[in-house]
Design a protein around this motif. Structure first.
Motif, short mmCIF file in Angstrom:
data_model
loop_
_atom_site.label_atom_id
_atom_site.label_comp_id
_atom_site.label_asym_id
_atom_site.label_seq_id
_atom_site.Cartn_x
_atom_site.Cartn_y
_atom_site.Cartn_z
N TYR A 375 40.98 -47.49 -58.62
CA TYR A 375 42.04 -47.55 -57.62
C TYR A 375 41.54 -48.29 -56.38
O TYR A 375 40.41 -48.07 -55.91
N VAL A 376 42.36 -49.18 -55.86
CA VAL A 376 42.01 -50.01 -54.70
C VAL A 376 42.81 -49.54 -53.49
O VAL A 376 43.99 -49.17 -53.61
N PHE A 377 42.17 -49.57 -52.32
CA PHE A 377 42.79 -49.16 -51.06
C PHE A 377 42.58 -50.27 -50.03
O PHE A 377 41.58 -50.98 -50.07
N HIS A 378 43.52 -50.38 -49.11
CA HIS A 378 43.43 -51.42 -48.07
C HIS A 378 42.85 -50.91 -46.76
O HIS A 378 42.72 -51.68 -45.81
N SER A 379 42.52 -49.64 -46.68
CA SER A 379 41.94 -49.12 -45.44
C SER A 379 41.23 -47.81 -45.71
O SER A 379 41.40 -47.18 -46.76
N ARG A 398 39.45 -40.92 -34.29
CA ARG A 398 39.62 -41.53 -35.60
C ARG A 398 40.05 -42.99 -35.43
O ARG A 398 40.86 -43.31 -34.56
N GLU A 399 39.51 -43.86 -36.28
CA GLU A 399 39.89 -45.26 -36.27
C GLU A 399 40.06 -45.75 -37.70
O GLU A 399 39.48 -45.18 -38.64
N ARG A 400 40.83 -46.81 -37.87
CA ARG A 400 41.09 -47.39 -39.18
C ARG A 400 40.16 -48.57 -39.43
O ARG A 400 39.98 -49.43 -38.57
N ILE A 401 39.56 -48.59 -40.61
CA ILE A 401 38.76 -49.72 -41.06
C ILE A 401 39.59 -50.45 -42.11
O ILE A 401 39.96 -49.87 -43.13
N ARG A 402 39.90 -51.73 -41.87
CA ARG A 402 40.82 -52.47 -42.72
C ARG A 402 40.08 -53.40 -43.68
O ARG A 402 39.05 -53.98 -43.33
N ALA A 403 40.60 -53.50 -44.89
CA ALA A 403 40.14 -54.49 -45.86
C ALA A 403 41.36 -54.91 -46.66
O ALA A 403 41.61 -54.45 -47.77
N THR A 404 42.15 -55.79 -46.07
CA THR A 404 43.44 -56.15 -46.65
C THR A 404 43.59 -57.66 -46.69
O THR A 404 43.19 -58.36 -45.75
N PRO A 405 44.14 -58.21 -47.79
CA PRO A 405 44.31 -59.67 -47.90
C PRO A 405 45.39 -60.23 -47.00
O PRO A 405 45.48 -61.45 -46.82
N LEU A 438 36.26 -54.77 -49.95
CA LEU A 438 37.16 -54.00 -50.80
C LEU A 438 36.83 -52.52 -50.69
O LEU A 438 35.66 -52.13 -50.69
N PHE A 439 37.86 -51.69 -50.55
CA PHE A 439 37.74 -50.25 -50.70
C PHE A 439 38.27 -49.87 -52.08
O PHE A 439 39.38 -50.28 -52.46
N PHE A 440 37.53 -49.06 -52.83
CA PHE A 440 38.01 -48.65 -54.15
C PHE A 440 37.35 -47.34 -54.54
O PHE A 440 36.36 -46.90 -53.92
N SER A 441 37.88 -46.71 -55.58
CA SER A 441 37.31 -45.46 -56.08
C SER A 441 37.43 -45.44 -57.59
O SER A 441 38.32 -46.07 -58.18
N PHE A 442 36.53 -44.70 -58.23
CA PHE A 442 36.55 -44.54 -59.68
C PHE A 442 35.83 -43.24 -60.02
O PHE A 442 35.14 -42.64 -59.17
N PRO A 450 34.14 -42.61 -54.04
CA PRO A 450 34.83 -43.52 -53.10
C PRO A 450 33.82 -44.53 -52.57
O PRO A 450 32.77 -44.16 -52.02
N CYS A 451 34.12 -45.82 -52.71
CA CYS A 451 33.13 -46.86 -52.43
C CYS A 451 33.72 -47.97 -51.57
O CYS A 451 34.94 -48.06 -51.38
N ALA A 452 32.81 -48.82 -51.13
CA ALA A 452 33.19 -50.03 -50.40
C ALA A 452 32.32 -51.17 -50.91
O ALA A 452 31.09 -51.03 -51.00
N LEU A 453 32.95 -52.28 -51.23
CA LEU A 453 32.25 -53.51 -51.56
C LEU A 453 32.04 -54.26 -50.25
O LEU A 453 33.00 -54.62 -49.57
N VAL A 454 30.77 -54.51 -49.89
CA VAL A 454 30.47 -55.05 -48.57
C VAL A 454 29.62 -56.30 -48.69
O VAL A 454 28.87 -56.49 -49.66
#
Length: 539
Positions: A375-379, A398-405, A438-442, A450-454
């Motif tokens: 599953y992919v997430f945009h934030s 709290r703050e939002r970290i974005r990873a959105t196209p 990318l934010f994603f989980s598996f 829950p992971c982040a591709l950095v």
């Protein structure tokens, strides 16, 4: 007042000659000992905006002439506009040259000004700016220790030494003794010892109370013998406020009978097909409308105040996952254009399931089978302890970290983060800087990850930059010229980071967009002035 004429008194000392001060008959009066300082008007808007920023502009005119100075200031404006977006950071659509300044504008400019001007001014002028901004951020902390007071005094000494560049270059040939706001900064170490941490103190606080307690009741009165009417108005407003608190505690103000009935009916009925997508589109339109209504058309995505107990920090994925992404590793790898994604996941799972990390010289094990789809997430939401910034009970924010196209139906937005490296080292020495792709989980073996591709960044030196006091990092590149990626667990991410390009001698075109900054330059400042919590962890 006896030794100077009225014009000299006003121009050089800010004193009105025909007004007798209330301290005139005092045997001894030092206003700096009678009350605490005013951070906003004396320091941020006064010393920084009205003095240092204007002095830099005056230096450019003296050094380069009006025409060339105008070109340089246009480039400074473009560099300020090109700063990447960051939660709570004002995006100056018109640079720093607009008509009406507010306190928030001055604070926002301080966060991004230094990297924009460092290449156009002498080194000592840059050090003067850096020392003064360091002083401001130390003074603004919610808790100031004796060690901090020592650092504040050291910053003031360095600032006084380096600001002489403004005298020697002809910007301030008469020096600084006639500027009360410059003098006021010298008293802040004593203010802190006597009155405690200023923590955002300014005279506007009493002004806002005066508006509610005096001005508004006056407007509601008949203007004839108004004092009694004003007191009665304040008394009734206090009773109404107390009643509202009591009613809310009893649950009497939670909706109406009609809303409760409608909610009950809505809970019993299933949502029609496609309703969730329509709600998401409506939310996006509302967000876009909010941005459109901001001053100067700029972004000001403030962090959220979080009520609750104090915890060290937490990063969690968004509640809503994105649907337009493949559900397998191979397909997702092709979709985002990163062919090594499967190898990165394999290395990540090995490191998660083994005590010792996989050595670089050992062969990489094959990627194991995953339990179900990806599953992919945009934030993601980062919740952290930040009492020096606007925060809730317990000092949480709290703050939002974005990873959105696409961000607000425009260019992409891939934010940067601080990731833990070595918790035994202080400040940025114990952290990594990375940009989230990318934010994603598996799930694997029944455990959800829950992971982040950095994309990694590395410091160019073992110490912060001598001029600006900020760390400088550069993106990691593989031997074949591709970007160096990695996968980290969300527990390793501390919070969002703000990187500002090292512009050098680059000439930015007028249409340069902030979304291009993190891709167009080869080195970046780790902006410790993005907010006060970032200053504490990235010094």
């Amino acid at each position: 007042m006896k030794g100077f004429d009225a014009k000299t008194l006003w121009n050089d000392y800010g004193v009105v000659s025909d007004v007798e001060p209330f301290t005139d008959n005092f045997p001894r009066a030092d206003i700096c000992q009678l009350m605490s300082g005013d951070l906003l008007h004396q320091i941020i808007k006064g010393c920084f905006k009205d003095h240092l920023v204007d002095w830099v502009n005056d230096y450019l005119k003296i050094e380069h002439g009006e025409a060339r100075a105008s070109e340089i200031m246009d480039q400074i404006d473009r560099r300020i506009t090109a700063v990447p977006h960051f939660s709570g950071l004002r995006n100056f659509k018109q640079g720093r040259d607009f008509k009406q300044w507010t306190g928030d504008d001055s604070k926002g400019l301080m966060k991004v000004y230094l990297p924009a001007v460092v290449d156009f001014i002498p080194p000592d002028m840059t050090r003067a700016l850096s020392s003064f901004m360091e002083f401001v951020y130390l003074v603004r902390r919610s808790v100031v220790t004796e060690d901090d007071v020592g650092r504040i005094s050291d910053c003031l000494q360095r600032y006084h030494r380096y600001r002489e560049i403004f005298r020697t270059t002809g910007v301030r040939p008469d020096g600084f003794s006639s500027l009360p706001r410059q003098h006021s900064a010298d008293h802040y170490p004593d203010h802190i010892r006597k009155f405690g941490a200023p923590n955002g103190l300014c005279s506007s606080i009493t002004e806002s109370k005066h508006i509610r307690a005096v001005k508004e009741p006056w407007r509601r009165s008949s203007k004839h013998n108004a004092l009694g009417q004003m007191l009665r108005t304040n008394q009734r407003l206090d009773k109404l406020a107390a009643s509202r608190v009591d009613f809310e505690a009893r649950g009497m103000l939670e909706g109406t009978c009609l809303t409760a009935a409608l909610k009950s009916l809505a809970d019993n009925d299933a949502k029609p097909e496609g309703a969730e997508e329509e709600e998401e589109e409506e939310e996006e339109e509302e967000e876009e409308q909010e941005v459109t209504n901001l001053p100067n058309g700029g972004y000001n995505e403030d962090g959220e105040v979080v009520e609750g107990p104090t915890v060290l920090g937490d990063v969690s994925l968004a509640k809503r996952r994105e649907r337009a992404y493949p559900r397998t590793l191979a397909e997702l790898s092709l979709h985002i254009g990163i062919p090594e994604l499967q190898e990165l996941v394999a290395r990540f799972l090995y490191n998660q399931t083994n005590l010792e990390p996989l050595q670089d010289d050992l062969p990489l094990p094959p990627c194991p089978l995953l339990d179900g789809p990806i599953y992919v997430f945009h934030s993601a939401a980062a919740t952290f302890y930040a009492p020096s910034d606007i925060s809730g009970i317990g000092g949480m924010r709290r703050e939002r970290i974005r990873a959105t196209p696409t961000w607000y139906r425009g260019p992409p937005r891939y934010n940067c983060v601080f990731a833990e490296k070595n918790d035994t080292l202080d400040g940025f020495r114990g952290l990594h800087a990375a940009r989230v792709r990318l934010f994603f989980s598996f799930k694997h073996s029944g455990i959800e990850y829950p992971c982040a591709l950095v994309h990694w960044f590395s410091p160019v030196a073992d110490e912060p930059d001598d001029l600006t006091g900020m760390w400088v990092v550069e993106p990691d590149i593989n031997v074949d010229g591709t970007r160096s990626y990695g996968i980290v667990h969300l527990d390793c991410i501390l919070r969002a980071a703000h990187l500002i390009p090292v512009y050098g001698d680059a000439v930015l075109p007028p249409d340069f967009h902030p979304s291009q900054s993190l891709d167009a330059f080869r080195a970046f400042y780790v902006n410790k002035f993005a907010d006060h919590q970032a200053h504490e962890i990235a010094y």
